[in-house]
Scaffold this motif. Structure first.
Motif, PDB file in Angstrom:
ATOM      1  N   VAL A 246       0.846  -1.200   0.000  1.00 56.40           N
ATOM      2  CA  VAL A 246       0.000   0.000   0.000  1.00 56.40           C
ATOM      3  C   VAL A 246       0.876   1.244   0.000  1.00 56.40           C
ATOM      4  O   VAL A 246       1.988   1.247   0.519  1.00 56.40           O
ATOM      5  N   ASP A 247       0.351   2.301  -0.598  1.00 55.88           N
ATOM      6  CA  ASP A 247       1.031   3.598  -0.590  1.00 55.88           C
ATOM      7  C   ASP A 247       0.704   4.276   0.731  1.00 55.88           C
ATOM      8  O   ASP A 247      -0.423   4.683   0.966  1.00 55.88           O
ATOM      9  N   SER A 248       1.681   4.372   1.598  1.00 52.71           N
ATOM     10  CA  SER A 248       1.435   4.973   2.917  1.00 52.71           C
ATOM     11  C   SER A 248       2.204   6.276   3.123  1.00 52.71           C
ATOM     12  O   SER A 248       2.272   6.781   4.238  1.00 52.71           O
ATOM     13  N   TRP A 249       2.761   6.834   2.049  1.00 51.04           N
ATOM     14  CA  TRP A 249       3.555   8.058   2.204  1.00 51.04           C
ATOM     15  C   TRP A 249       2.746   9.221   2.775  1.00 51.04           C
ATOM     16  O   TRP A 249       3.233   9.957   3.626  1.00 51.04           O
ATOM     17  N   SER A 250       1.516   9.415   2.324  1.00 47.02           N
ATOM     18  CA  SER A 250       0.753  10.559   2.837  1.00 47.02           C
ATOM     19  C   SER A 250       0.433  10.390   4.315  1.00 47.02           C
ATOM     20  O   SER A 250       0.442  11.368   5.070  1.00 47.02           O
ATOM     21  N   THR A 251       0.179   9.166   4.746  1.00 43.54           N
ATOM     22  CA  THR A 251      -0.094   8.911   6.163  1.00 43.54           C
ATOM     23  C   THR A 251       1.159   9.155   6.999  1.00 43.54           C
ATOM     24  O   THR A 251       1.101   9.816   8.041  1.00 43.54           O
ATOM     25  N   ILE A 252       2.278   8.624   6.556  1.00 42.86           N
ATOM     26  CA  ILE A 252       3.552   8.825   7.262  1.00 42.86           C
ATOM     27  C   ILE A 252       3.861  10.324   7.335  1.00 42.86           C
ATOM     28  O   ILE A 252       4.225  10.854   8.394  1.00 42.86           O
ATOM     29  N   HIS A 253       3.711  10.993   6.210  1.00 41.32           N
ATOM     30  CA  HIS A 253       4.007  12.425   6.124  1.00 41.32           C
ATOM     31  C   HIS A 253       3.140  13.247   7.088  1.00 41.32           C
ATOM     32  O   HIS A 253       3.657  14.064   7.856  1.00 41.32           O
ATOM     33  N   ASP A 254       1.836  13.026   7.057  1.00 39.37           N
ATOM     34  CA  ASP A 254       0.945  13.806   7.918  1.00 39.37           C
ATOM     35  C   ASP A 254       1.177  13.506   9.394  1.00 39.37           C
ATOM     36  O   ASP A 254       1.180  14.417  10.228  1.00 39.37           O
ATOM     37  N   ALA A 255       1.388  12.241   9.736  1.00 37.50           N
ATOM     38  CA  ALA A 255       1.662  11.888  11.137  1.00 37.50           C
ATOM     39  C   ALA A 255       2.979  12.518  11.600  1.00 37.50           C
ATOM     40  O   ALA A 255       3.072  13.037  12.720  1.00 37.50           O
ATOM     41  N   LEU A 256       3.989  12.498  10.739  1.00 35.76           N
ATOM     42  CA  LEU A 256       5.267  13.135  11.098  1.00 35.76           C
ATOM     43  C   LEU A 256       5.118  14.636  11.290  1.00 35.76           C
ATOM     44  O   LEU A 256       5.710  15.212  12.213  1.00 35.76           O
ATOM     45  N   ASN A 257       4.334  15.287  10.449  1.00 33.12           N
ATOM     46  CA  ASN A 257       4.173  16.730  10.592  1.00 33.12           C
ATOM     47  C   ASN A 257       3.402  17.109  11.848  1.00 33.12           C
ATOM     48  O   ASN A 257       3.651  18.172  12.425  1.00 33.12           O
ATOM     49  N   VAL A 258       2.494  16.261  12.302  1.00 36.26           N
ATOM     50  CA  VAL A 258       1.841  16.507  13.596  1.00 36.26           C
ATOM     51  C   VAL A 258       2.891  16.461  14.703  1.00 36.26           C
ATOM     52  O   VAL A 258       2.919  17.312  15.595  1.00 36.26           O
ATOM     53  N   VAL A 259       3.785  15.491  14.618  1.00 35.79           N
ATOM     54  CA  VAL A 259       4.873  15.385  15.603  1.00 35.79           C
ATOM     55  C   VAL A 259       5.797  16.596  15.506  1.00 35.79           C
ATOM     56  O   VAL A 259       6.179  17.181  16.535  1.00 35.79           O
ATOM     57  N   MET A 260       6.165  16.972  14.294  1.00 38.85           N
ATOM     58  CA  MET A 260       7.054  18.122  14.106  1.00 38.85           C
ATOM     59  C   MET A 260       6.455  19.378  14.740  1.00 38.85           C
ATOM     60  O   MET A 260       7.154  20.117  15.430  1.00 38.85           O
ATOM     61  N   ALA A 261       5.176  19.604  14.505  1.00 40.05           N
ATOM     62  CA  ALA A 261       4.517  20.774  15.086  1.00 40.05           C
ATOM     63  C   ALA A 261       4.505  20.688  16.607  1.00 40.05           C
ATOM     64  O   ALA A 261       4.805  21.674  17.291  1.00 40.05           O
ATOM     65  N   ALA A 262       4.199  19.514  17.150  1.00 42.60           N
ATOM     66  CA  ALA A 262       4.159  19.343  18.607  1.00 42.60           C
ATOM     67  C   ALA A 262       5.531  19.548  19.230  1.00 42.60           C
ATOM     68  O   ALA A 262       5.643  20.026  20.367  1.00 42.60           O
ATOM     69  N   MET A 263       6.582  19.202  18.493  1.00 41.83           N
ATOM     70  CA  MET A 263       7.956  19.334  18.998  1.00 41.83           C
ATOM     71  C   MET A 263       8.604  20.650  18.573  1.00 41.83           C
ATOM     72  O   MET A 263       9.797  20.852  18.776  1.00 41.83           O
ATOM     73  N   GLU A 264       7.790  21.533  17.958  1.00 38.88           N
ATOM     74  CA  GLU A 264       8.256  22.847  17.515  1.00 38.88           C
ATOM     75  C   GLU A 264       9.444  22.750  16.554  1.00 38.88           C
ATOM     76  O   GLU A 264      10.431  23.471  16.658  1.00 38.88           O
ATOM     77  N   LYS A 265       9.293  21.844  15.597  1.00 40.02           N
ATOM     78  CA  LYS A 265      10.293  21.654  14.538  1.00 40.02           C
ATOM     79  C   LYS A 265       9.662  22.088  13.217  1.00 40.02           C
ATOM     80  O   LYS A 265       8.437  22.075  13.066  1.00 40.02           O
TER      81      LYS A 265
END
Length: 131
Positions: A20-39
């Protein structure tokens, strides 16, 4: 050796970006983390270029002492959004449901705790695979 070539009794397949193509899921989940960690947030292209290591290997590098908190956020987001975004990669249906494969087949996910969810996901999109 003589005789027909030996065939494997089972095949194991990776899940993410193999079936399955999971890049968009990985990307969006990572960006939630980035925002939470102020990155700084990553573009989808940056995610595809930078994601090379497992979560256990990469999160300590990116988030230092807060990597376990980042992991929790990532997994929570991933679990919440991934079923609605599943998109089988071309040819995976033929591979998984090939009539000429007289052997057991199983899908594996890198995030071991998500394997039961990944198997449920296979049922959710199974109708796309079998035509």
């Amino acid at each position: 050796m003589s005789g027909p070539p030996l065939r494997p009794r089972a095949l194991l397949f990776d899940w993410d970006n193999t079936l399955v193509d999971s890049w968009s899921t990985i990307h969006d989940a990572l960006n939630v983390v980035m925002a939470a960690m102020e990155k700084p947030l990553w573009s989808l292209q940056e995610t595809k270029e930078r994601v090379r290591l497992s979560l256990r290997e990469s999160f300590p590098l990116h988030f230092g002492d807060r990597w376990e908190e980042a992991r929790r956020i990532y997994l929570d987001v991933f679990r919440t959004i991934h079923l609605e975004r599943l998109s089988p990669l071309p040819g995976c249906g033929d591979l998984l449901h090939g009539r000429d494969l007289a052997m057991e087949r199983a899908q594996l996910g890198q995030l071991g705790r998500l394997v039961p969810v990944a198997m449920a996901a296979a049922d959710v999109i199974g109708h796309l695979w079998v035509g």
